[in-house]
Design a protein around this motif. Structure first.
Motif, PDB file in Angstrom:
ATOM      1  N   MET A   1       0.828  -1.207   0.000  1.00 38.38           N
ATOM      2  CA  MET A   1       0.000   0.000   0.000  1.00 38.38           C
ATOM      3  C   MET A   1       0.866   1.262   0.000  1.00 38.38           C
ATOM      4  O   MET A   1       2.041   1.209   0.341  1.00 38.38           O
ATOM      5  CB  MET A   1      -0.923   0.015   1.217  1.00 38.38           C
ATOM      6  CG  MET A   1      -2.142  -0.880   1.084  1.00 38.38           C
ATOM      7  SD  MET A   1      -3.375  -0.524   2.347  1.00 38.38           S
ATOM      8  CE  MET A   1      -4.695  -1.594   1.788  1.00 38.38           C
ATOM      9  N   THR A   2       0.242   2.356  -0.414  1.00 43.47           N
ATOM     10  CA  THR A   2       0.946   3.642  -0.454  1.00 43.47           C
ATOM     11  C   THR A   2       1.392   4.080   0.936  1.00 43.47           C
ATOM     12  O   THR A   2       0.826   3.671   1.946  1.00 43.47           O
ATOM     13  CB  THR A   2       0.029   4.722  -1.058  1.00 43.47           C
ATOM     14  OG1 THR A   2       0.717   5.957  -1.068  1.00 43.47           O
ATOM     15  CG2 THR A   2      -1.257   4.851  -0.278  1.00 43.47           C
ATOM     16  N   LEU A   5      -2.207   7.694   3.128  1.00 44.83           N
ATOM     17  CA  LEU A   5      -3.572   7.191   2.997  1.00 44.83           C
ATOM     18  C   LEU A   5      -4.515   8.189   3.642  1.00 44.83           C
ATOM     19  O   LEU A   5      -4.155   8.873   4.602  1.00 44.83           O
ATOM     20  CB  LEU A   5      -3.672   5.809   3.655  1.00 44.83           C
ATOM     21  CG  LEU A   5      -4.991   5.048   3.619  1.00 44.83           C
ATOM     22  CD1 LEU A   5      -4.720   3.546   3.518  1.00 44.83           C
ATOM     23  CD2 LEU A   5      -5.820   5.338   4.857  1.00 44.83           C
ATOM     24  N   SER A 190      -8.666   5.534   1.685  1.00 45.55           N
ATOM     25  CA  SER A 190      -8.477   5.871   0.282  1.00 45.55           C
ATOM     26  C   SER A 190      -7.075   6.401   0.035  1.00 45.55           C
ATOM     27  O   SER A 190      -6.457   6.996   0.917  1.00 45.55           O
ATOM     28  CB  SER A 190      -9.517   6.927  -0.129  1.00 45.55           C
ATOM     29  OG  SER A 190      -9.220   7.467  -1.393  1.00 45.55           O
ATOM     30  N   LYS A 191      -6.578   6.204  -1.197  1.00 46.48           N
ATOM     31  CA  LYS A 191      -5.290   6.772  -1.572  1.00 46.48           C
ATOM     32  C   LYS A 191      -5.401   8.261  -1.881  1.00 46.48           C
ATOM     33  O   LYS A 191      -4.408   8.976  -1.916  1.00 46.48           O
ATOM     34  CB  LYS A 191      -4.729   6.036  -2.792  1.00 46.48           C
ATOM     35  CG  LYS A 191      -4.358   4.588  -2.505  1.00 46.48           C
ATOM     36  CD  LYS A 191      -3.786   3.918  -3.739  1.00 46.48           C
ATOM     37  CE  LYS A 191      -3.447   2.452  -3.478  1.00 46.48           C
ATOM     38  NZ  LYS A 191      -2.896   1.796  -4.678  1.00 46.48           N
ATOM     39  N   SER A 192      -6.618   8.728  -2.087  1.00 45.12           N
ATOM     40  CA  SER A 192      -6.849  10.148  -2.341  1.00 45.12           C
ATOM     41  C   SER A 192      -6.988  10.892  -1.024  1.00 45.12           C
ATOM     42  O   SER A 192      -7.684  10.442  -0.118  1.00 45.12           O
ATOM     43  CB  SER A 192      -8.124  10.341  -3.172  1.00 45.12           C
ATOM     44  OG  SER A 192      -8.475  11.701  -3.238  1.00 45.12           O
ATOM     45  N   SER A 193      -6.311  12.037  -0.888  1.00 44.47           N
ATOM     46  CA  SER A 193      -6.346  12.792   0.365  1.00 44.47           C
ATOM     47  C   SER A 193      -7.429  13.860   0.376  1.00 44.47           C
ATOM     48  O   SER A 193      -7.558  14.604   1.333  1.00 44.47           O
ATOM     49  CB  SER A 193      -4.994  13.459   0.623  1.00 44.47           C
ATOM     50  OG  SER A 193      -4.702  14.386  -0.419  1.00 44.47           O
TER      51      SER A 193
END
Length: 256
Positions: A1-2, A5, A190-193
Motif C-alpha cells: 500500500m501507499t 492514505l 483511500s489513496k486520495s487525500s
C-alpha cells in the motif's frame, strides 16, 4: 500500500471513549477553591461595598489560577487548529472546555473596580457570580487532574475482534501530534487525500495480509462473520491540512 492514505471523516462520528491518561497528583489544583471560599464567606457576612469588591477580587484570583493551570497542562496555543482564537478564554470556548462570557465579565468587573474605582455589583449579582465560578471550577476539575493520552473510536459502540476501531494518541503529552492504529473498513481508507484525514503510514494491511504475516506466531485466524478479508489494519500519523485536527481536538476534550 501507499505510504500515505486518507481516512474518511466518518470515523470521527464513531463512539469515543477515554483509553488512557496521566494523573496530575500535585494538590495545586485545589488552590482556586480557597479563593472561592473566601469570596463566598465575604458575601455571607456582607459588610457593604468593600466586601463585595473583595469578593470579586477573590473570584478573579480563583479563575486566574485555574486558567494558568489549564494552560500549563494543555498548551492550547500548540493545537494545530487554524480557526482557534488567540485569547485563552476564547480558546476555551472554541474547544468546548468552558463558556467564556461570565469569565470575561469577572475580568472586566475586576478592572473596573481596581482601575476606575466603580461601585461593585449588588449582593445578589455577586452571589450569581460566586455560583457560576463554583460550576466553572467543578467542570474543569477533571481537566486539572487528569490529562488524556489516548482515546478510542469504535464503530457501533463495541470492541471485539470483528469490529472496527481506532486507538488515537493525541494531546499535550505528545505535543499535540496525532497517531492512530486499528481496523477500518476498506471503503473508509483511500489513496486520495481530498477531504479526508491524511495519514503518513507506518503500515497498512488488509485482513488477509495481516493474518498471513502472523500465522506462524498465532496460527491462521480465519475471518469471522463480520470481518471481510479486505478490512484494513493500519498505523500512522495524522499529517496534512490543519483543519483535520479541529474535530479530533473536539473529541479529545469530550472524553474527559
Amino acid at each position: 500500500m501507499t505510504s500515505h492514505l486518507s481516512l474518511s471523516l466518518d470515523v470521527l462520528s464513531w463512539d469515543a471513549t477515554r483509553e488512557s491518561s496521566s494523573i496530575a497528583e500535585d494538590p495545586d489544583w485545589k488552590k482556586p477553591y480557597q479563593y472561592w471560599k473566601h469570596a463566598d464567606h465575604l458575601l455571607t457576612h456582607d459588610g457593604g461595598e468593600h466586601y463585595r469588591i473583595d469578593c470579586i477580587a477573590n473570584l478573579k484570583r480563583a479563575v486566574d489560577h485555574r486558567l494558568k493551570r489549564l494552560n500549563s497542562l494543555y498548551r492550547f496555543k500548540k493545537i494545530a487548529d487554524p480557526k482557534k482564537p488567540n485569547e485563552l478564554l476564547e480558546m476555551l470556548g472554541h474547544f468546548g472546555v468552558a463558556r467564556p462570557a461570565m469569565l470575561l465579565e469577572i475580568s472586566a468587573l475586576r478592572n473596573l473596580l481596581e482601575h476606575q474605582h466603580k461601585a461593585p455589583p449588588s449582593t445578589s449579582r455577586c452571589q450569581e457570580l460566586v455560583e457560576f465560578i463554583w460550576y466553572f471550577l467543578r467542570s474543569t476539575d477533571a481537566l486539572s487532574t487528569s490529562v488524556v493520552s489516548t482515546f478510542t473510536l469504535v464503530l457501533d459502540g463495541s470492541i471485539g475482534n470483528e469490529t472496527f476501531w481506532l486507538s488515537v494518541t493525541y494531546g499535550p503529552n505528545v505535543d499535540w501530534k496525532c497517531s492512530v492504529w486499528g481496523w477500518v473498513p476498506e471503503a473508509l481508507a483511500s489513496k486520495s487525500s481530498a477531504g479526508g484525514i491524511e495519514l503518513s503510514l507506518e503500515s497498512a494491511e488488509n485482513y488477509e495480509q495481516f493474518s498471513a504475516k502472523r500465522a506462524n506466531l498465532t496460527g491462521m485466524v480465519k475471518p469471522g462473520p463480520n470481518r471481510s478479508t479486505s478490512d484494513v489494519f493500519l498505523k500512522g500519523e495524522v499529517v496534512g491540512r490543519p483543519e483535520a485536527f479541529s474535530r479530533l481536538t473536539e473529541i479529545y476534550f469530550s472524553v474527559l
